[in-house]
Design an enzyme around this catalytic site. Sequence first.
Site, short mmCIF file in Angstrom:
data_model
loop_
_atom_site.label_atom_id
_atom_site.label_comp_id
_atom_site.label_asym_id
_atom_site.label_seq_id
_atom_site.Cartn_x
_atom_site.Cartn_y
_atom_site.Cartn_z
N CYS A 2 69.05 1.54 -41.17
CA CYS A 2 68.94 1.40 -39.72
C CYS A 2 67.51 1.04 -39.33
O CYS A 2 67.24 0.68 -38.20
CB CYS A 2 69.34 2.65 -38.95
SG CYS A 2 70.23 3.88 -39.84
N LYS A 37 75.23 2.65 -34.14
CA LYS A 37 74.05 2.05 -34.78
C LYS A 37 73.24 3.08 -35.56
O LYS A 37 72.44 2.70 -36.40
CB LYS A 37 73.19 1.29 -33.77
CG LYS A 37 72.18 2.07 -33.00
CD LYS A 37 71.09 1.11 -32.51
CE LYS A 37 70.24 1.75 -31.44
NZ LYS A 37 69.05 0.96 -31.15
N ASP A 38 73.45 4.37 -35.30
CA ASP A 38 72.72 5.39 -36.07
C ASP A 38 73.42 5.76 -37.37
O ASP A 38 72.90 6.55 -38.15
CB ASP A 38 72.54 6.65 -35.22
CG ASP A 38 71.57 6.42 -34.07
OD1 ASP A 38 70.66 5.59 -34.24
OD2 ASP A 38 71.72 7.07 -33.03
N ARG A 64 62.47 -3.62 -35.80
CA ARG A 64 63.21 -4.81 -35.37
C ARG A 64 62.66 -5.34 -34.04
O ARG A 64 62.41 -6.54 -33.88
CB ARG A 64 64.70 -4.44 -35.21
CG ARG A 64 65.58 -5.51 -34.59
CD ARG A 64 67.00 -4.98 -34.37
NE ARG A 64 67.02 -3.83 -33.46
CZ ARG A 64 67.02 -3.92 -32.13
NH1 ARG A 64 67.01 -5.09 -31.54
NH2 ARG A 64 67.03 -2.83 -31.38
N ARG A 65 62.47 -4.43 -33.09
CA ARG A 65 61.95 -4.86 -31.77
C ARG A 65 60.53 -5.37 -31.89
O ARG A 65 60.18 -6.43 -31.35
CB ARG A 65 62.03 -3.69 -30.78
CG ARG A 65 63.47 -3.36 -30.41
CD ARG A 65 63.64 -2.06 -29.63
NE ARG A 65 65.06 -1.82 -29.31
CZ ARG A 65 65.60 -0.64 -29.07
NH1 ARG A 65 64.85 0.46 -29.10
NH2 ARG A 65 66.88 -0.53 -28.80
N ARG A 104 60.93 10.00 -23.82
CA ARG A 104 60.28 8.68 -23.79
C ARG A 104 59.97 8.23 -22.37
O ARG A 104 58.90 7.71 -22.10
CB ARG A 104 61.18 7.64 -24.46
CG ARG A 104 61.20 7.82 -25.94
CD ARG A 104 61.95 6.70 -26.60
NE ARG A 104 62.23 7.10 -27.96
CZ ARG A 104 62.42 6.26 -28.96
NH1 ARG A 104 62.38 4.97 -28.75
NH2 ARG A 104 62.66 6.72 -30.15
#
Length: 357
Positions: A249, A83-84, A137-138, A161
Amino acid sequence: MDSKTIKVGSRKSQLAMIQTEAVIAKLKELDPAATFDILTMETIGDQIQNVALSQIGESNLFTKELEVALADGRIDMIVHSLKDLPSTLPPEMAITAVCEREDPHDAMVLHPKHAGNPSATLESLPPGSVIGTSSVRRVAQLKRKYPHLQFQDIRGNLNTRLRKLDEADTYSAIILAVAGLKRMGWGDRISQILTPDISLYAVSQGALAVETKTNNQQLIKFISQLHHPETLLRCVAERALLRALSGGCSAPVGTHSILENNQLSLTGAVLSLDGSQYLTETQTVTLSTPIVLPKESMDQSTSYQMYSSIIAPNISQDALKAAEDLGISVATKLHENGATEILAKAKEENDSKAEKK
Ligand code: DPM
């Protein structure tokens, strides 16, 4: 493979190293005599820790330095989270293995202060609770679904994180991919898996991929044995969707795909940044069989066709083409329904946020 050592490039983060080592282990299973050297590198994405990814504005943040080393011949292959990888690669590079996908969904990880209420969900969190994520997106999907929540950027690798979540009282919860959490051994921190009705995942989320040079035929024949046919065909369709939407992305694009009984179905969704506009489209195609080609047929070809920048000489080229066409067809329908404008506006808003920083 001959006995030459294969040089593998990787980012330095713990997750990147776990992923690189997992792929090397699979290659060693295929050829116990093969040897590997890992060369680690920092990318711009690793260096810039304080700015939201969506606002840095380069589509190959986590890959550029590694791709330069690949072009130079300092390394032979790179292991990435698929996905990156940008939906278009430089023509001399290709994805030559797509490994079996981990759970592709997003997950919610709660602050330890909620430990007394392990069944808390995004829905049940108190109004005004702050959710950490830097993914447009989130944010767009969750704002739409849960107007009672607030969203704030959080940056850094997974270790950073989780530390930012646990050691301060900034966030009630953060959103991360299930796949990364599981690979790090932190699956037990997942409080809620976000099903597609809550959050559609990012294109290729959860799949690991190998990138090599397009002309390294011997290496491609070796590495392409890692292709997991189902994951591969789903990711070809998802990447074709993203490319045809001209989304990077960091575009507010979500997806969902299923391959069952040779039926490949793909959902694409495009959102405005605040989630107020939402387009979705699902289409299905039937793939012709067999999907996996007999070994002999592979040795006959001398150059390989790419589908969504992926080369898979051991998989039916008709099936790959059908998957790519499916992604393009879903994107075309979304464009007809207004995706072009929604994405252009999202990009403009993102860029102007970046300028203010
Ligand atoms: C991309 C996005 C994120 C990563 C954007 C998105 C998340 C950024 C954020 C393209 N890359 O998903 O909408 O949450 O601020 C990334 C992760 C993994 C690969 C971590 C994650 C692990 C999962 C995988 C960062 N890249 O998404 O939680 O291998 O797919």
